[in-house]
Design an enzyme around this catalytic site. Structure first.
Site, mmCIF file in Angstrom:
data_model
loop_
_atom_site.group_PDB
_atom_site.id
_atom_site.type_symbol
_atom_site.label_atom_id
_atom_site.label_comp_id
_atom_site.label_asym_id
_atom_site.label_seq_id
_atom_site.Cartn_x
_atom_site.Cartn_y
_atom_site.Cartn_z
ATOM 1 N N ARG A 28 -85.392 -44.510 2.825
ATOM 2 C CA ARG A 28 -84.207 -43.916 2.191
ATOM 3 C C ARG A 28 -83.139 -44.964 1.921
ATOM 4 O O ARG A 28 -82.528 -44.969 0.850
ATOM 5 C CB ARG A 28 -83.639 -42.784 3.054
ATOM 6 C CG ARG A 28 -84.547 -41.562 3.127
ATOM 7 C CD ARG A 28 -84.036 -40.537 4.111
ATOM 8 N NE ARG A 28 -83.964 -41.149 5.437
ATOM 9 C CZ ARG A 28 -83.281 -40.661 6.458
ATOM 10 N NH1 ARG A 28 -82.584 -39.555 6.319
ATOM 11 N NH2 ARG A 28 -83.282 -41.272 7.625
ATOM 12 N N ASN A 46 -85.417 -37.146 3.858
ATOM 13 C CA ASN A 46 -86.685 -36.923 4.546
ATOM 14 C C ASN A 46 -86.984 -35.432 4.560
ATOM 15 O O ASN A 46 -86.063 -34.608 4.607
ATOM 16 C CB ASN A 46 -86.618 -37.412 5.996
ATOM 17 C CG ASN A 46 -86.690 -38.914 6.121
ATOM 18 O OD1 ASN A 46 -87.122 -39.609 5.207
ATOM 19 N ND2 ASN A 46 -86.271 -39.431 7.261
#
Length: 103
Positions: A28, A46
């Site tokens: 990320r 996520n």
């Protein structure tokens, strides 16, 4: 004054989900950094299923560059097995001001 779409070509939006070893490997963070470098907006997060999902918006060429990065590069420790792109469409304006990580 020309709007962003006229100045840079068509604006695109696309949703994505990345499968593989993509959690616990800073995926990320690297995605957010790459998006900012390219100048696209959207988000990344996520999932409970162990994937990473999100949305990218921006000029078509920059969205395509981000799609290529998500498909082949990712973070240094990640392993991308598959990526699904969905709901790719032309948009008239950006829905986000920047790129962020969602929790």
């Amino acid at each position: 004054m020309a709007n962003l779409a006229k100045a840079t070509g068509k604006l695109k939006s696309v949703d994505y989900e990345v499968f593989g070893r993509v959690q616990g490997v800073c995926f990320r963070m690297y995605t957010e950094d790459e998006a900012r470098k390219l100048g696209v907006v959207g988000w990344v997060k996520n999932t409970r299923q162990g994937t990473v999902t999100g949305q990218v918006q921006g000029p078509e060429d920059k969205v395509n560059s981000m799609k290529a990065w998500l498909s082949r590069v990712g973070s240094p420790s990640s392993r991308i097995d598959r990526i699904d792109f969905n709901d790719e469409k032309e948009i008239t304006k950006l829905q986000y001001n920047g790129f962020s990580t969602r929790y």
